[in-house]
Design a protein around this motif. Structure first.
Motif, PDB file in Angstrom:
ATOM      1  N   UNK A 240      40.923  43.047  45.506  1.00  0.00           N
ATOM      2  CA  UNK A 240      41.406  43.153  44.129  1.00  0.00           C
ATOM      3  C   UNK A 240      42.319  41.987  43.756  1.00  0.00           C
ATOM      4  N   UNK A 241      42.890  41.306  44.747  1.00  0.00           N
ATOM      5  CA  UNK A 241      43.741  40.155  44.464  1.00  0.00           C
ATOM      6  C   UNK A 241      42.933  38.915  44.091  1.00  0.00           C
ATOM      7  N   UNK A 242      41.736  38.756  44.636  1.00  0.00           N
ATOM      8  CA  UNK A 242      40.994  37.517  44.448  1.00  0.00           C
ATOM      9  C   UNK A 242      39.755  37.620  43.563  1.00  0.00           C
ATOM     10  N   UNK A 243      39.028  38.699  43.622  1.00  0.00           N
ATOM     11  CA  UNK A 243      37.749  38.790  42.915  1.00  0.00           C
ATOM     12  C   UNK A 243      37.886  38.665  41.389  1.00  0.00           C
ATOM     13  N   UNK A 244      38.842  39.343  40.753  1.00  0.00           N
ATOM     14  CA  UNK A 244      38.911  39.213  39.280  1.00  0.00           C
ATOM     15  C   UNK A 244      39.097  37.776  38.802  1.00  0.00           C
ATOM     16  N   UNK A 245      39.917  36.999  39.491  1.00  0.00           N
ATOM     17  CA  UNK A 245      40.143  35.609  39.075  1.00  0.00           C
ATOM     18  C   UNK A 245      38.871  34.777  39.229  1.00  0.00           C
ATOM     19  N   UNK A 246      38.156  34.967  40.311  1.00  0.00           N
ATOM     20  CA  UNK A 246      36.921  34.199  40.514  1.00  0.00           C
ATOM     21  C   UNK A 246      35.874  34.601  39.477  1.00  0.00           C
ATOM     22  N   UNK A 247      35.776  35.889  39.184  1.00  0.00           N
ATOM     23  CA  UNK A 247      34.829  36.324  38.147  1.00  0.00           C
ATOM     24  C   UNK A 247      35.201  35.754  36.781  1.00  0.00           C
ATOM     25  N   UNK A 248      36.474  35.676  36.500  1.00  0.00           N
ATOM     26  CA  UNK A 248      36.920  35.093  35.236  1.00  0.00           C
ATOM     27  C   UNK A 248      36.547  33.605  35.170  1.00  0.00           C
ATOM     28  N   UNK A 249      36.768  32.899  36.264  1.00  0.00           N
ATOM     29  CA  UNK A 249      36.384  31.484  36.295  1.00  0.00           C
ATOM     30  C   UNK A 249      34.868  31.316  36.178  1.00  0.00           C
TER      31      UNK A 249
END
Length: 101
Positions: free
Chosen positions: A54-63
């Motif tokens: 949950x710390x990393x996946x949302x940011x990568x999906x946003x990018x």
């Protein structure tokens, strides 16, 4: 549309990680104290696998979404999405499900 596909697949795996944490919390002593793992190594590892996801996946999906809107090639988006999915699944299984002594 490509980002949505990987978001859906990652969402399914996130559900698996969540269910794993919930299952392990159900078998630990004093389960009503949800913020203390009482030294249960399997639970601690599962919680960290879940948290790391949950710390990393949302940011990568946003990018990925921004790259998709900017019309990055579909091949590059699929490569990024596949690598993210494989990396998260490998990390989640090795860190959240396997026990090392």
């Amino acid at each position: 549309m490509i980002t949505a596909l990987y978001a859906a697949l990652l969402g399914l795996f996130f559900t698996v990680l969540t269910l794993r944490v919930l299952a392990l919390r159900g078998v630990t002593p004093l389960k009503w104290l949800a913020f203390n793992n009482f030294g249960a190594q399997a639970l601690e590892r599962s919680v960290r696998a879940h948290g790391n996801f949950i710390e990393y996946v949302p940011m990568v999906l946003l990018m990925m979404y921004f790259a998709e809107v900017a019309e990055l090639s579909p091949l590059r988006l699929h490569i990024t999405g596949t690598m993210l999915l494989l990396g998260r699944v490998m990390h989640g299984i090795c860190f959240g499900f396997l026990e090392f002594n």
